[in-house]
Design an enzyme around this catalytic site. Structure first.
Site, PDB file in Angstrom:
ATOM      1  N   ASN A  93       0.815  -1.225   0.000  1.00 28.37           N
ATOM      2  CA  ASN A  93       0.000   0.000   0.000  1.00 28.37           C
ATOM      3  C   ASN A  93       0.850   1.277   0.000  1.00 28.37           C
ATOM      4  OD1 ASN A  93       0.709  -0.642   2.670  1.00 28.37           O
ATOM      5  ND2 ASN A  93      -0.997   0.508   3.513  1.00 28.37           N
ATOM      6  N   LYS A 147      12.380  -8.086   1.362  1.00 32.44           N
ATOM      7  CA  LYS A 147      11.332  -8.858   0.662  1.00 32.44           C
ATOM      8  C   LYS A 147      10.126  -7.923   0.499  1.00 32.44           C
ATOM      9  CE  LYS A 147       7.910 -11.024   0.610  1.00 32.44           C
ATOM     10  NZ  LYS A 147       6.833 -10.705  -0.378  1.00 32.44           N
ATOM     11  N   GLY A 192       2.250  -5.099   7.675  1.00 30.08           N
ATOM     12  CA  GLY A 192       1.256  -5.875   6.934  1.00 30.08           C
ATOM     13  C   GLY A 192       0.101  -6.256   7.840  1.00 30.08           C
ATOM     14  N   SER A 193      -0.457  -7.434   7.602  1.00 28.00           N
ATOM     15  CA  SER A 193      -1.659  -7.849   8.328  1.00 28.00           C
ATOM     16  C   SER A 193      -1.315  -8.439   9.699  1.00 28.00           C
ATOM     17  CB  SER A 193      -2.417  -8.890   7.502  1.00 28.00           C
ATOM     18  OG  SER A 193      -1.603 -10.024   7.306  1.00 28.00           O
ATOM     19  N   GLN A 195      -2.561 -11.149  10.971  1.00 28.95           N
ATOM     20  CA  GLN A 195      -2.411 -12.604  10.880  1.00 28.95           C
ATOM     21  C   GLN A 195      -0.986 -12.996  10.487  1.00 28.95           C
ATOM     22  OE1 GLN A 195      -4.685 -14.207   7.713  1.00 28.95           O
ATOM     23  NE2 GLN A 195      -4.491 -16.324   8.431  1.00 28.95           N
ATOM     24  N   GLY A 237       1.625 -11.060  10.713  1.00 27.82           N
ATOM     25  CA  GLY A 237       2.503 -10.552  11.771  1.00 27.82           C
ATOM     26  C   GLY A 237       2.634 -11.542  12.922  1.00 27.82           C
ATOM     27  N   GLU A 273       4.375  -3.461  12.372  1.00 30.55           N
ATOM     28  CA  GLU A 273       3.237  -2.541  12.261  1.00 30.55           C
ATOM     29  C   GLU A 273       2.158  -3.299  11.514  1.00 30.55           C
ATOM     30  OE1 GLU A 273       3.036   0.210  13.763  1.00 30.55           O
ATOM     31  OE2 GLU A 273       5.149   0.349  14.320  1.00 30.55           O
ATOM     32  N   CYS A 295      -3.051   1.971   6.768  1.00 33.13           N
ATOM     33  CA  CYS A 295      -3.182   1.537   8.168  1.00 33.13           C
ATOM     34  C   CYS A 295      -3.674   2.692   9.033  1.00 33.13           C
ATOM     35  CB  CYS A 295      -1.862   0.971   8.681  1.00 33.13           C
ATOM     36  SG  CYS A 295      -0.488   2.086   8.492  1.00 33.13           S
ATOM     37  N   GLN A 347      -8.427  -8.303  -3.142  1.00 31.44           N
ATOM     38  CA  GLN A 347      -8.800  -7.248  -2.196  1.00 31.44           C
ATOM     39  C   GLN A 347     -10.199  -6.729  -2.529  1.00 31.44           C
ATOM     40  OE1 GLN A 347      -6.444  -6.191   0.360  1.00 31.44           O
ATOM     41  NE2 GLN A 347      -8.290  -5.298   1.223  1.00 31.44           N
ATOM     42  N   GLU A 364       8.837   2.922  15.052  1.00 30.32           N
ATOM     43  CA  GLU A 364       9.572   3.231  13.823  1.00 30.32           C
ATOM     44  C   GLU A 364       9.728   4.740  13.702  1.00 30.32           C
ATOM     45  OE1 GLU A 364       9.210   0.412  10.522  1.00 30.32           O
ATOM     46  OE2 GLU A 364       7.091   0.365  11.024  1.00 30.32           O
TER      47      GLU A 364
HETATM   48  P1  NDP Z   1       0.210  -9.446   4.185  1.00 31.23           P
HETATM   49  O1  NDP Z   1       0.356  -9.261   5.646  1.00 31.23           O
HETATM   50  O2  NDP Z   1      -0.078 -10.807   3.661  1.00 31.23           O
HETATM   51  O3  NDP Z   1       1.533  -8.952   3.403  1.00 31.23           O
HETATM   52  C1  NDP Z   1       2.464  -8.017   3.891  1.00 31.23           C
HETATM   53  C2  NDP Z   1       3.877  -8.461   3.503  1.00 31.23           C
HETATM   54  O4  NDP Z   1       4.176  -9.690   4.158  1.00 31.23           O
HETATM   55  C3  NDP Z   1       4.033  -8.747   2.003  1.00 31.23           C
HETATM   56  O5  NDP Z   1       5.359  -8.438   1.616  1.00 31.23           O
HETATM   57  C4  NDP Z   1       3.819 -10.250   1.943  1.00 31.23           C
HETATM   58  O6  NDP Z   1       4.372 -10.826   0.790  1.00 31.23           O
HETATM   59  C5  NDP Z   1       4.532 -10.692   3.192  1.00 31.23           C
HETATM   60  N1  NDP Z   1       4.123 -11.990   3.705  1.00 31.23           N
HETATM   61  C6  NDP Z   1       2.945 -12.630   3.542  1.00 31.23           C
HETATM   62  N2  NDP Z   1       2.970 -13.809   4.185  1.00 31.23           N
HETATM   63  C7  NDP Z   1       4.189 -13.918   4.772  1.00 31.23           C
HETATM   64  C8  NDP Z   1       4.821 -14.914   5.571  1.00 31.23           C
HETATM   65  N3  NDP Z   1       4.178 -16.027   5.908  1.00 31.23           N
HETATM   66  N4  NDP Z   1       6.070 -14.702   5.992  1.00 31.23           N
HETATM   67  C9  NDP Z   1       6.730 -13.562   5.675  1.00 31.23           C
HETATM   68  N5  NDP Z   1       6.185 -12.600   4.906  1.00 31.23           N
HETATM   69  C10 NDP Z   1       4.925 -12.762   4.473  1.00 31.23           C
HETATM   70  O7  NDP Z   1      -0.871  -8.453   3.656  1.00 31.23           O
HETATM   71  P2  NDP Z   1      -1.708  -8.588   2.304  1.00 31.23           P
HETATM   72  O8  NDP Z   1      -0.943  -7.928   1.261  1.00 31.23           O
HETATM   73  O9  NDP Z   1      -2.126  -9.986   2.029  1.00 31.23           O
HETATM   74  O10 NDP Z   1      -3.002  -7.778   2.705  1.00 31.23           O
HETATM   75  C11 NDP Z   1      -3.988  -8.417   3.518  1.00 31.23           C
HETATM   76  C12 NDP Z   1      -4.511  -7.482   4.557  1.00 31.23           C
HETATM   77  O11 NDP Z   1      -3.448  -7.068   5.409  1.00 31.23           O
HETATM   78  C13 NDP Z   1      -5.073  -6.178   4.021  1.00 31.23           C
HETATM   79  O12 NDP Z   1      -6.372  -6.322   3.609  1.00 31.23           O
HETATM   80  C14 NDP Z   1      -4.929  -5.290   5.225  1.00 31.23           C
HETATM   81  O13 NDP Z   1      -5.997  -5.526   6.097  1.00 31.23           O
HETATM   82  C15 NDP Z   1      -3.642  -5.763   5.880  1.00 31.23           C
HETATM   83  N6  NDP Z   1      -2.485  -4.922   5.505  1.00 31.23           N
HETATM   84  C16 NDP Z   1      -2.109  -3.955   6.363  1.00 31.23           C
HETATM   85  C17 NDP Z   1      -1.085  -3.100   6.027  1.00 31.23           C
HETATM   86  C18 NDP Z   1      -0.673  -2.004   6.944  1.00 31.23           C
HETATM   87  O14 NDP Z   1      -0.058  -1.038   6.486  1.00 31.23           O
HETATM   88  N7  NDP Z   1      -0.956  -2.112   8.226  1.00 31.23           N
HETATM   89  C19 NDP Z   1      -0.374  -3.202   4.742  1.00 31.23           C
HETATM   90  C20 NDP Z   1      -0.818  -4.286   3.917  1.00 31.23           C
HETATM   91  C21 NDP Z   1      -1.848  -5.099   4.310  1.00 31.23           C
HETATM   92  P3  NDP Z   1       3.481 -11.042  -0.542  1.00 31.23           P
HETATM   93  O15 NDP Z   1       2.578  -9.869  -0.657  1.00 31.23           O
HETATM   94  O16 NDP Z   1       4.476 -11.091  -1.606  1.00 31.23           O
HETATM   95  O17 NDP Z   1       2.753 -12.313  -0.349  1.00 31.23           O
END
Ligand code: NDP
Length: 500
Positions: free
Chosen positions: A167, A190, A243-244, A246, A248, A265, A299, A346, A477
């Site tokens: 995002n 990554k 990221g998410s 779950q 995290g 975060e 976020c 999404q 951060e």
């Molecule tokens: P994810 O948490 O899946 O992805 C965030 C990052 O983590 C990406 O680089 C992803 O790689 C990586 N990732 C995914 N699974 C793993 C793992 N098992 N081990 C290590 N790294 C991993 O978010 P999504 O992109 O799937 O979005 C899903 C939801 O997450 C959104 O709808 C939103 O609710 C939330 N989100 C929150 C953010 C924030 O700023 N707080 C930012 C993005 C998402 P890859 O994408 O290549 O699979």
């Protein structure tokens, strides 16, 4: 209808050739992966941005081993040499903000002004931490034992894994990579697979600097494969993730097995409280920007609007009128105020939340529907739920969608209680003319960031950023607070002996 193509920016990206797969940077060499993926423009699915390599598991060890050696070399660089590297990266990002912002908007879907602004901000992270290279000052103390002095200093933590989301593909990565390098660490990055073009562009800028070979690595690949292998690898000293929740939680579990330092975060459910004494036009504009900026995929998005009953009806009327007037379109189309959702998955999840909200008894006052546009993309209209309660799932779960909910309350106290009634705690805001209420809110809102008469989204780079509850884990951060995560403290006791 408008003539889309004639209005499009000149967005032919100079740094991409779609016939050439973009490679990973492994152990200092641009390296092919085990497979590759297509990157499509969410504003126009007929627009192929490029092909991108996917790293395999064997490549991780090679790059981590090289990073370990390079980190020692980098840590020994002079302060001004490190400063110059970070300054060059920052200056180049700012100088190329238009070009790289266009590329970012093309692959992520945010309007061009937001894409350009993000790249410029990313540059500011590097120039800020360039200056911080010169401000790494420790502490000195006398021991409780006679004749002994104590020196307390920060040292690099080692090899840092950076896992970033789509995002804010350039800004989030930059607010992690810049302090990691500033404090003398190696970086293995990554990025999200949805936004690899922005990642390659940033990696190309970093790689050409005066840095040891292998200090900085780019490992594109899916989170579930290469991301998971990276966070499980004991050669990683620290993991920073956005990221998410779950994912995290899974990363934290993997990190703890190796006792790897971790900072995360994650999600949020930010509330903007609109009081009976608020400037309503200001409140509506803050709510619209906070809820629908970046297509709601932030976020810091204002996903709960907690509104005093005395102004509720007028606020809702103005909010709905504003949401309905928003121009949804191609990210690179002039005049677009809200671009498409980032991906088909999404979009499906967003539409499922619309169904869920109405099944829970919320009323959809406007939007929340898929849009047919001149280009085939992931478009939906900005949606406003009214008549909602804070117990509904649409008010408890992060939707990451251009959807927001209005919750009516009968007092300031009820507003504050509602704002704080969440598992998250990233940002919160209040719109009021009362200094006393603003001050009380500032001190009692249980979030890491509080805003007064400002949007819940939009933060500075020189001060800490982070939240409470399920929103964040580990040290803050940005700003000077970043040192806590990217360094480890050493305490040295020195007995100088007698001068005679
Ligand atoms: P994810 O948490 O899946 O992805 C965030 C990052 O983590 C990406 O680089 C992803 O790689 C990586 N990732 C995914 N699974 C793993 C793992 N098992 N081990 C290590 N790294 C991993 O978010 P999504 O992109 O799937 O979005 C899903 C939801 O997450 C959104 O709808 C939103 O609710 C939330 N989100 C929150 C953010 C924030 O700023 N707080 C930012 C993005 C998402 P890859 O994408 O290549 O699979």
């Amino acid at each position: 209808m408008f003539d889309l193509m004639s209005n499009l920016f000149e967005f032919q990206p100079r740094n991409l050739d779609i016939d050439v797969t973009k490679l990973n940077l492994i152990a200092g060499e641009w390296t092919a992966g085990e497979s590759e993926i297509e990157n499509l423009n969410p504003s126009d699915l007929s627009d192929l941005i490029g092909m991108f390599a996917q790293a395999g598991p064997g490549q991780l060890d090679a790059t981590l081993d090289r990073a370990r050696l390079a980190q020692v070399e980098w840590a020994a660089y002079g302060l001004e040499r490190k400063q110059a590297v970070l300054m060059n990266i920052g200056n180049e990002l700012m100088a190329r903000a238009e070009e790289l912002g266009t590329l970012l908007s093309r692959e992520e879907g945010k309007p061009f002004a937001e894409g350009k602004g993000e790249v410029y901000r990313a540059g500011q992270f590097f120039t800020y931490y360039a200056a911080e290279c010169l401000r790494q000052i420790g502490e000195n103390a006398d021991s409780v034992r006679d004749g002994i002095e104590i020196d307390v200093r920060r040292e690099p933590v080692g090899v840092v894994a950076v896992i970033s989301p789509w995002n804010f593909p350039t800004a989030t990565a930059s607010w992690k990579i810049a302090p990691a390098l500033c404090y003398g660490n190696a970086v293995v990055w990554k990025p999200a697979n949805l936004t690899p073009a922005s990642a390659v562009a940033l990696a190309e800028i970093i790689e050409k600097q005066d840095i040891p070979k292998g200090l900085f690595s780019l490992v594109m690949g899916s989170g579930r494969s290469v991301g998971q292998q990276l966070v499980e690898n004991p050669k990683v000293d620290a993991i920073t993730f956005t990221g998410s929740v779950q994912v995290g939680k899974g990363i934290a579990t993997a990190a703890i097995r190796n006792l790897t330092k971790v900072q995360m975060e994650m999600g949020s459910k930010n509330a903007l409280a609109v009081m009976d004494d608020a400037d309503l036009d200001l409140a509506v504009s803050l709510a619209l920007g906070g809820a629908f900026g970046g297509t709601g995929q932030k976020c810091t998005a204002s996903s709960r609007l907690v509104v005093h009953q005395a102004v509720h009806d007028v606020f809702v009327e103005k909010l709905v009128a504003g949401a309905e007037a928003m121009i949804v379109g191609h990210a690179l189309e002039k005049g677009t105020q809200m671009g498409p959702v980032v991906s088909g998955q999404q979009l499906d999840e967003n539409l499922a939340y619309v169904k869920l909200g109405t099944s829970e008894g919320a009323e959809l006052a406007c939007g929340g529907a898929r849009l047919d546009m001149p280009h085939d993309g992931f478009y939906m209209s900005p949606g406003v739920f009214v008549n909602t309660t804070n117990e509904m799932r649409i008010n408890r779960e992060e939707m990451f969608a251009p959807l927001t909910s209005v919750i009516k309350v009968d007092s300031y106290e009820a507003a504050l209680e509602t704002v704080n009634d969440t598992n998250f705690g990233l940002t919160s805001g209040i719109v009021t003319r009362s200094l006393a209420r603003a001050n009380h809110f500032r001190r009692n809102a249980r979030t890491g960031v509080v805003t007064v008469n400002l949007p819940t989204a939009g933060t500075d780079y020189h001060v800490p950023f982070g939240g409470r509850g399920d929103s964040s884990y580990g040290p803050r951060e940005q700003g000077k607070a970043a040192a806590e995560f990217y360094t480890t403290v050493k305490t040295t006791y020195i007995s100088a002996g007698s001068p005679h």
